[in-house]
Design an enzyme around this catalytic site. Structure first.
Site, PDB file in Angstrom:
ATOM      1  CG  HIS A  67      -0.378   0.289   2.518  1.00 34.96           C
ATOM      2  ND1 HIS A  67      -0.069  -0.702   3.428  1.00 34.96           N
ATOM      3  CD2 HIS A  67      -0.030   1.456   3.110  1.00 34.96           C
ATOM      4  CE1 HIS A  67       0.433  -0.154   4.518  1.00 34.96           C
ATOM      5  NE2 HIS A  67       0.485   1.158   4.352  1.00 34.96           N
ATOM      6  CG  ASP A 101       0.055  -4.037   2.773  1.00 31.53           C
ATOM      7  OD1 ASP A 101       0.456  -3.560   1.700  1.00 31.53           O
ATOM      8  OD2 ASP A 101      -0.231  -3.348   3.768  1.00 31.53           O
ATOM      9  CB  SER A 167       3.137   1.265   6.392  1.00 27.05           C
ATOM     10  OG  SER A 167       1.998   1.526   7.162  1.00 27.05           O
TER      11      SER A 167
END
Length: 361
Positions: A67, A101, A167
């Site tokens: 992402h 992800d 992230s």
């Protein structure tokens, strides 16, 4: 004037055993030895974190979250020393689920420190740290424990703070092994944060490299070479340059493409006034890694060695290359200063003044 190379290139590297050390380290040391392998990732859409997982064929592979790079038409990775490289996506899990992800990026040249991914499951209750760029605050450390394992061990639950921007960064245990790829923190709940397990990440990486044994062998060689490289750094700090040269030489024998080991061995030779030997090592580093983030330093230090041998024309040529590679390089003023001194030695006083003026500016 010798220049220190940047943090991402030259911080002391960690001495790993083949399948991750069982020894535990302080938070302070974990940060120092892991930070050179962490990057900040910026795109036209988002910002996140990532970390180095492989050096293969003079390329650096960086793992992050899918992402983070979604919709990106340009990806820039920034190292702890402020140097930046363009990256391209070589594998994208798509982020249809938390487990998918993941994304693998590629940067030309061998840059940063490979962080080892733990092969077996993380231990619930074990101490961990996360390194990332929450809210754009680069290379921030948070600390916590592993709270639980979810989805048959594919997801690691932790109370370590994971905020937007973190992230894709590594979740690292007290032995220095990556146990997870930070991916999610629940906004309305304190202490509920999640990472994709290292086992899942390893599978994702190995699917791209398509040679698990070769990848592990390459990583193990990198760790062993890093052990000697680290020892060489420590001996250099103690001004034991002869001992440092022996250790850098051992690192090079393990990994003949270790450009930075050649560079540091050249620096040690310079200190011992073996200028010809230093030039050979700097030349080797340039040849091995012509797109290295610290290539300007390679040329600058080779220029210093040539200047020490009174080859002022050769020194000027190297300083000029260092300047042209990156007109915004952090040590650019020193390059102009060094070139100015060489021009002064050749009695090119106008040229020297111009370079000294540039250095001042």
């Amino acid at each position: 004037m010798l220049l220190p190379i940047g943090t991402s290139a030259e911080a002391n590297l960690f001495s790993f055993k083949r399948n991750c050390s069982t020894k535990e380290y302080s938070t302070k040391k974990l940060m120092r030895i892991s930070k050179p392998g962490v990057v900040m990732i910026s795109t036209n859409q988002a910002r996140g974190s990532g970390f180095v997982v492989r050096h293969i064929k003079n390329q650096t592979l960086i793992l992050t979250n899918s992402h983070v790079i979604r919709g990106a038409n340009q990806i820039t990775v920034e190292w702890p020393d402020g140097n930046q490289d363009s990256a391209v996506v070589v594998s994208d899990g798509g982020a249809r689920t938390i487990v998918t992800d993941l994304a693998l990026l590629k940067v030309d040249g061998k840059v940063g420190t490979v962080l080892p991914l733990k092969q077996d499951e993380a231990i619930v209750g074990g101490d961990v740290i996360a390194i990332g760029t929450p809210k754009g605050l680069s290379f921030t450390l948070t600390k916590g424990v592993i709270s639980s394992l979810r989805d048959k061990g594919k997801i690691v639950q932790t109370d370590t703070a994971i905020n937007p921007g973190s992230s894709g960064g590594p979740l690292i245990n007290s032995s220095g092994c990556v146990v997870g790829v930070n991916t999610l923190g629940l906004k309305d709940d304190v202490g509920l944060n999640f990472a994709i397990s290292s086992k899942t990440a390893r599978r994702f990486i190995d699917k791209y490299t398509n040679d698990d044994f070769a990848s592990k062998s390459s990583a193990n060689n990198s760790f062993e070479a890093s052990e000697y490289y680290n020892q060489g750094d420590e001996k250099s700090e103690l001004e034991d340059y002869s001992g440092a040269i022996r250790d850098y030489t051992k690192a090079i024998k393990i990994d003949p493409k270790y450009a930075r080991a050649y560079f540091k061995r050249g620096m040690a030779k310079y200190e011992l006034e073996d200028y010809s030997g230093a030039i050979r090592d700097y030349t080797k580093a340039i040849k091995i890694s012509p797109k290295d983030a610290s290539l300007p330093d390679f040329y600058n230090n080779r220029g210093n060695s040539k200047k020490a041998l009174e080859d002022y024309s050769g020194a000027i040529a190297d300083y000029t290359k260092a300047i042209k590679i990156d007109p915004k390089y952090v040590f650019l003023s020193a390059f102009y200063y060094n070139r100015g001194n060489s021009k002064k030695a050749l009695k090119d006083y106008s040229g020297a003044i111009a370079d000294f003026t540039k250095a001042i500016e």
